[in-house]
Design a protein around this motif. Structure first.
Motif, PDB file in Angstrom:
ATOM      1  N   GLY A  33      62.373 -44.712  -5.879  1.00 13.37           N
ATOM      2  CA  GLY A  33      61.518 -43.560  -6.715  1.00 13.37           C
ATOM      3  C   GLY A  33      61.272 -42.400  -6.227  1.00 13.37           C
ATOM      4  O   GLY A  33      61.015 -41.093  -7.030  1.00 13.37           O
ATOM      5  N   ILE A  34      61.259 -42.132  -4.723  1.00 12.59           N
ATOM      6  CA  ILE A  34      61.345 -40.721  -4.508  1.00 12.59           C
ATOM      7  C   ILE A  34      62.127 -39.364  -5.075  1.00 12.59           C
ATOM      8  O   ILE A  34      62.079 -38.464  -5.878  1.00 12.59           O
ATOM      9  CB  ILE A  34      60.890 -40.223  -3.110  1.00 12.59           C
ATOM     10  N   SER A  35      63.168 -40.458  -5.337  1.00 10.86           N
ATOM     11  CA  SER A  35      64.477 -39.234  -5.664  1.00 10.86           C
ATOM     12  C   SER A  35      64.933 -39.271  -7.439  1.00 10.86           C
ATOM     13  O   SER A  35      65.920 -37.670  -7.579  1.00 10.86           O
ATOM     14  CB  SER A  35      66.039 -40.829  -5.078  1.00 10.86           C
ATOM     15  N   VAL A  36      64.218 -40.051  -7.692  1.00 12.93           N
ATOM     16  CA  VAL A  36      64.425 -40.079  -9.656  1.00 12.93           C
ATOM     17  C   VAL A  36      62.861 -40.303 -10.248  1.00 12.93           C
ATOM     18  O   VAL A  36      62.919 -39.590 -11.449  1.00 12.93           O
ATOM     19  CB  VAL A  36      65.126 -41.536 -10.039  1.00 12.93           C
ATOM     20  N   GLY A  37      62.222 -40.090  -9.509  1.00 15.24           N
ATOM     21  CA  GLY A  37      60.528 -39.599 -10.157  1.00 15.24           C
ATOM     22  C   GLY A  37      60.820 -38.441 -10.803  1.00 15.24           C
ATOM     23  O   GLY A  37      60.243 -38.759 -11.851  1.00 15.24           O
ATOM     24  N   ALA A  53      54.268 -36.593 -12.089  1.00 15.94           N
ATOM     25  CA  ALA A  53      54.946 -38.610 -11.087  1.00 15.94           C
ATOM     26  C   ALA A  53      54.695 -38.444  -9.801  1.00 15.94           C
ATOM     27  O   ALA A  53      54.072 -39.192  -9.730  1.00 15.94           O
ATOM     28  CB  ALA A  53      56.190 -38.498 -11.676  1.00 15.94           C
ATOM     29  N   GLN A  54      55.114 -37.157  -9.092  1.00 12.81           N
ATOM     30  CA  GLN A  54      54.943 -37.345  -7.222  1.00 12.81           C
ATOM     31  C   GLN A  54      53.631 -37.251  -6.953  1.00 12.81           C
ATOM     32  O   GLN A  54      53.102 -38.112  -6.358  1.00 12.81           O
ATOM     33  CB  GLN A  54      55.815 -36.307  -6.754  1.00 12.81           C
ATOM     34  N   SER A  55      52.937 -36.554  -7.628  1.00 12.67           N
ATOM     35  CA  SER A  55      51.259 -36.531  -7.365  1.00 12.67           C
ATOM     36  C   SER A  55      50.432 -37.652  -7.584  1.00 12.67           C
ATOM     37  O   SER A  55      49.909 -38.288  -6.475  1.00 12.67           O
ATOM     38  CB  SER A  55      50.788 -35.659  -8.069  1.00 12.67           C
ATOM     39  N   ALA A  56      50.684 -38.923  -8.849  1.00 10.95           N
ATOM     40  CA  ALA A  56      50.148 -39.745  -9.879  1.00 10.95           C
ATOM     41  C   ALA A  56      50.753 -40.703  -7.935  1.00 10.95           C
ATOM     42  O   ALA A  56      49.662 -40.750  -7.859  1.00 10.95           O
ATOM     43  CB  ALA A  56      50.587 -40.373 -10.859  1.00 10.95           C
ATOM     44  N   ALA A  57      52.022 -40.771  -7.466  1.00 13.26           N
ATOM     45  CA  ALA A  57      51.985 -42.271  -6.535  1.00 13.26           C
ATOM     46  C   ALA A  57      51.597 -41.792  -5.588  1.00 13.26           C
ATOM     47  O   ALA A  57      50.820 -42.905  -4.608  1.00 13.26           O
ATOM     48  CB  ALA A  57      53.523 -41.720  -6.123  1.00 13.26           C
ATOM     49  N   VAL A  58      51.689 -40.109  -5.504  1.00 12.73           N
ATOM     50  CA  VAL A  58      50.319 -40.402  -3.933  1.00 12.73           C
ATOM     51  C   VAL A  58      49.036 -40.016  -4.095  1.00 12.73           C
ATOM     52  O   VAL A  58      48.083 -40.548  -3.186  1.00 12.73           O
ATOM     53  CB  VAL A  58      50.648 -38.329  -3.238  1.00 12.73           C
ATOM     54  N   GLY A 110      51.837 -45.878 -14.239  1.00 10.78           N
ATOM     55  CA  GLY A 110      53.294 -46.058 -12.965  1.00 10.78           C
ATOM     56  C   GLY A 110      53.193 -45.984 -12.010  1.00 10.78           C
ATOM     57  O   GLY A 110      52.886 -47.159 -11.033  1.00 10.78           O
ATOM     58  N   PHE A 111      52.919 -44.761 -11.613  1.00 10.38           N
ATOM     59  CA  PHE A 111      53.601 -44.042 -10.917  1.00 10.38           C
ATOM     60  C   PHE A 111      52.109 -44.142  -9.802  1.00 10.38           C
ATOM     61  O   PHE A 111      52.766 -44.633  -8.215  1.00 10.38           O
ATOM     62  CB  PHE A 111      53.631 -42.301 -11.003  1.00 10.38           C
ATOM     63  N   PHE A 112      50.689 -44.488 -10.677  1.00  2.00           N
ATOM     64  CA  PHE A 112      49.518 -44.785  -9.385  1.00  2.00           C
ATOM     65  C   PHE A 112      50.003 -45.671  -8.726  1.00  2.00           C
ATOM     66  O   PHE A 112      49.632 -45.680  -7.480  1.00  2.00           O
ATOM     67  CB  PHE A 112      48.454 -44.410 -10.910  1.00  2.00           C
ATOM     68  N   LEU A 113      50.126 -46.801  -9.264  1.00  2.13           N
ATOM     69  CA  LEU A 113      50.666 -47.805  -9.080  1.00  2.13           C
ATOM     70  C   LEU A 113      51.387 -47.757  -7.762  1.00  2.13           C
ATOM     71  O   LEU A 113      51.483 -48.477  -6.363  1.00  2.13           O
ATOM     72  CB  LEU A 113      50.234 -49.172  -9.973  1.00  2.13           C
ATOM     73  N   PRO A 172      67.488 -47.178 -19.132  1.00  2.00           N
ATOM     74  CA  PRO A 172      67.564 -45.601 -18.891  1.00  2.00           C
ATOM     75  C   PRO A 172      67.722 -45.566 -17.337  1.00  2.00           C
ATOM     76  O   PRO A 172      67.689 -46.016 -17.023  1.00  2.00           O
ATOM     77  CB  PRO A 172      66.502 -44.551 -19.477  1.00  2.00           C
ATOM     78  N   VAL A 173      68.835 -45.123 -17.685  1.00  2.00           N
ATOM     79  CA  VAL A 173      69.804 -44.390 -15.803  1.00  2.00           C
ATOM     80  C   VAL A 173      69.201 -44.128 -14.963  1.00  2.00           C
ATOM     81  O   VAL A 173      68.221 -44.746 -14.223  1.00  2.00           O
ATOM     82  CB  VAL A 173      70.730 -43.519 -15.893  1.00  2.00           C
ATOM     83  N   LEU A 174      67.943 -43.178 -15.544  1.00  2.00           N
ATOM     84  CA  LEU A 174      67.144 -42.803 -14.172  1.00  2.00           C
ATOM     85  C   LEU A 174      65.600 -43.833 -13.575  1.00  2.00           C
ATOM     86  O   LEU A 174      64.615 -43.425 -13.221  1.00  2.00           O
ATOM     87  CB  LEU A 174      66.022 -41.584 -14.526  1.00  2.00           C
ATOM     88  N   ALA A 175      65.489 -45.087 -14.597  1.00  2.00           N
ATOM     89  CA  ALA A 175      64.126 -45.634 -14.741  1.00  2.00           C
ATOM     90  C   ALA A 175      64.892 -46.637 -14.297  1.00  2.00           C
ATOM     91  O   ALA A 175      64.198 -47.777 -14.039  1.00  2.00           O
ATOM     92  CB  ALA A 175      63.829 -45.894 -16.217  1.00  2.00           C
ATOM     93  N   GLY A 176      66.161 -47.748 -13.846  1.00  2.00           N
ATOM     94  CA  GLY A 176      66.693 -48.419 -13.478  1.00  2.00           C
ATOM     95  C   GLY A 176      66.616 -48.996 -12.353  1.00  2.00           C
ATOM     96  O   GLY A 176      65.729 -49.800 -11.938  1.00  2.00           O
ATOM     97  N   PRO A 177      66.453 -48.037 -11.303  1.00  2.00           N
ATOM     98  CA  PRO A 177      66.083 -47.813  -9.873  1.00  2.00           C
ATOM     99  C   PRO A 177      64.343 -48.042  -9.794  1.00  2.00           C
ATOM    100  O   PRO A 177      64.686 -49.517  -8.456  1.00  2.00           O
ATOM    101  CB  PRO A 177      66.072 -46.287  -9.260  1.00  2.00           C
ATOM    102  N   PHE A 178      64.219 -48.281 -10.667  1.00  2.00           N
ATOM    103  CA  PHE A 178      62.949 -48.919 -10.350  1.00  2.00           C
ATOM    104  C   PHE A 178      62.727 -50.458 -10.403  1.00  2.00           C
ATOM    105  O   PHE A 178      61.677 -50.666  -9.718  1.00  2.00           O
ATOM    106  CB  PHE A 178      61.867 -48.661 -11.135  1.00  2.00           C
ATOM    107  N   ALA A 179      63.202 -50.920 -11.479  1.00  2.00           N
ATOM    108  CA  ALA A 179      63.218 -52.369 -10.883  1.00  2.00           C
ATOM    109  C   ALA A 179      63.916 -53.275  -9.431  1.00  2.00           C
ATOM    110  O   ALA A 179      63.452 -54.058  -9.207  1.00  2.00           O
ATOM    111  CB  ALA A 179      63.997 -53.042 -12.239  1.00  2.00           C
ATOM    112  N   PHE A 180      64.684 -52.456  -8.967  1.00  2.00           N
ATOM    113  CA  PHE A 180      65.132 -52.487  -7.964  1.00  2.00           C
ATOM    114  C   PHE A 180      64.490 -52.598  -6.635  1.00  2.00           C
ATOM    115  O   PHE A 180      63.564 -52.897  -6.332  1.00  2.00           O
ATOM    116  CB  PHE A 180      66.137 -51.951  -7.821  1.00  2.00           C
TER     117      PHE A 180
END
Length: 486
Positions: A33-37, A53-58, A110-113, A172-180
């Motif tokens: 998540g960090i690498s592609v967010g 995005a990073q801020s929402a997650a933090v 999504g990033f918040f959660l 999208p390629v940048l979104a796929g990692p979030f499924a994993f």
């Protein structure tokens, strides 16, 4: 070894092993998540919002720490940690859905959660100290932090192939990692739910409360002092003396350790009520007052928060800075490599940092971390688009973060009373989250207006208040008194 001490040691060893396994699994999700967010957000919303995005997650991680630690304070680490990981999994799926629907609001929700996954990882380091002996807390905390290394280093390098693997489905390629990432969080929640038994925080709370109940109970038999659990050894700071009753009435569940103390008669109802109040009734305000009253606790919280602020500010914008001089496929590959080494710096040497915190002291480790953070900002700010120098800077940034995180967390967790410990830890994570979130939001704006070099300069200057606090005579004196008490 007294039976109580042996039981505590067995529970602590099993807890550390489980937490380390979970850290490896969940580290994959957080690192991806960090690498592609930031890259996904820039693609959907532009550079100025890429840090949001990073801020929402933090922010999400910090805000969600409050209900999570309230739950832990009452029911233990297991349900709180599992709930955080499940919430993070929902957030990962939310980011995936936002990319498919091209919805900016859903992306930030999504990033918040998703940030709840980081909350669980941060709280896990505290779970490692619940039953830890004072002279080994730094090392035990750092072992759990270190276990993140494998998942966190591999995670960014898996982002590109995993994203590409789902490209044929329209994701999208940048979104796929979030499924994993969501899957890794779900597995982590399952492992904790099944195997974090007995709960280390409940055992530590029982140790702190048992003396009050025995004192109020007529006919209570005396128990030798050497049978006391590790938290008891902390002395007046925890308000505890004597051994723990490891289980509440009602018996043990399978796999749980029961530590029996000799009590001839049950405590009166008013004593039990008082104990429950001490265990469950503490508010966030009480935790805040306890932190403010303790100079070591203030330093520990500040070290964790400001170290995280500097790390987030520089780290969040480095992928964007790299992307300015490379095309999309190369950017993802280079970012994965650079951030893998950065994460290795954050976690790879944490056992050494923990050992130093126990041997040299918490404050020297914190100050060493600050020195590395400032040096990292200087190298990154003068690197231009030189990938090798940026990599060196990000490794130093990770090492500096490790010093402030391990040293600060260890100092903080041993500087607040057991009655408010879980709440205080949630407060610390909230402050850390808000600091990192502010850095993430402002970092994108600063880079947009003034460039990456100015961002690194401001990040380095932000460490000045922490240095001043660490060198204040009353803080150093209080830390010395704390060490003598241990």
């Amino acid at each position: 070894m007294a039976p109580n001490v042996a039981a505590y040691a067995a529970v602590q060893a099993r807890t550390i092993r489980l937490l380390m396994i979970v850290e490896v699994v969940s580290g994959l999700g957080v690192a991806m998540g960090i690498s592609v967010g930031a890259l996904l957000t820039r693609e959907m919303a532009g550079t100025a919002l890429s840090g949001v995005a990073q801020s929402a997650a933090v922010v999400g991680g910090g805000v969600l720490a409050l209900p999570a630690t309230a739950l832990m304070s009452r029911y233990g680490r297991r349900p709180g940690l599992a709930l955080c990981y499940l919430t993070g999994a929902v957030g990962g799926l939310g980011v995936l859905g936002a990319a498919l629907l091209d919805s900016i609001p859903l992306l930030f929700v999504g990033f918040f959660l998703f940030g709840a996954g980081s909350t669980a990882k941060l709280q896990s380091r505290y779970a490692a100290t619940d039953l830890g002996e004072p002279q080994r807390r730094g090392r035990q905390l750092s072992l759990v932090v270190w276990a993140t290394t494998l998942g966190a280093v591999v995670g960014p390098n898996l982002a590109a192939p995993l994203g590409g693997a789902l490209a044929g489905t329209g994701i999208p390629v940048l979104a796929g990692p979030f499924a994993f990432a969501a899957a890794s969080f779900a597995v982590s929640a399952l492992l904790l739910t099944l195997f974090l038994r007995p709960d280390p925080l409940l055992l530590a709370q029982a140790a702190a409360l048992a003396p009050a109940a025995r004192a109020a109970a007529p006919g209570t038999a005396a128990v030798p002092e050497q049978a006391a659990g590790p938290e008891v050894a902390a002395g007046p700071r925890t308000g505890a003396a004597g051994p723990a009753a490891a289980r509440a009435p009602g018996g043990s569940r399978p796999g749980e350790v029961t530590v029996v103390t000799a009590v001839a008669a049950p405590a009166p109802a008013e004593a039990r009520t008082g104990a429950d109040g001490a265990r469950h009734g503490q508010t966030l305000g009480a935790a805040a007052r306890a932190v403010l009253a303790s100079p070591p606790a203030r330093l520990g919280m500040t070290a964790v928060a400001l170290g995280h602020l500097v790390m987030v500010a520089v780290m969040a914008m480095t992928p964007v800075h790299i992307g300015e001089s490379h095309n999309a496929p190369d950017t993802l590959r280079i970012v994965g490599f650079v951030l893998s080494l950065h994460v290795a710096g954050m976690y790879g040497l944490s056992p050494v940092v923990g050992w130093l915190a126990d041997r040299a002291g918490r404050v020297p480790v914190i100050l060493g971390g600050v020195a590395l953070l400032v040096a990292a900002c200087a190298v990154a700010g003068t690197a231009g688009h030189d990938t090798a120098r940026l990599t060196v800077a990000l490794v130093m940034l990770g090492l500096g973060w490790s010093g402030t995180m391990v040293g600060g967390s260890t100092l903080f967790t041993e500087s607040v009373p057991m009655a408010v410990k879980a709440r205080a830890q949630g407060l610390s994570d909230l402050v850390t989250g808000l600091a990192g979130a502010g850095a993430g939001v402002l970092s994108g704006v600063v880079v947009e207006l003034s460039g990456y070099a100015v961002l690194t300069l401001l990040a380095g200057l932000s460490t000045i208040p922490l240095i001043a606090l660490a060198l204040r005579p009353n803080t150093l004196s209080a830390v010395t008194d704390l060490k003598v008490a241990d």
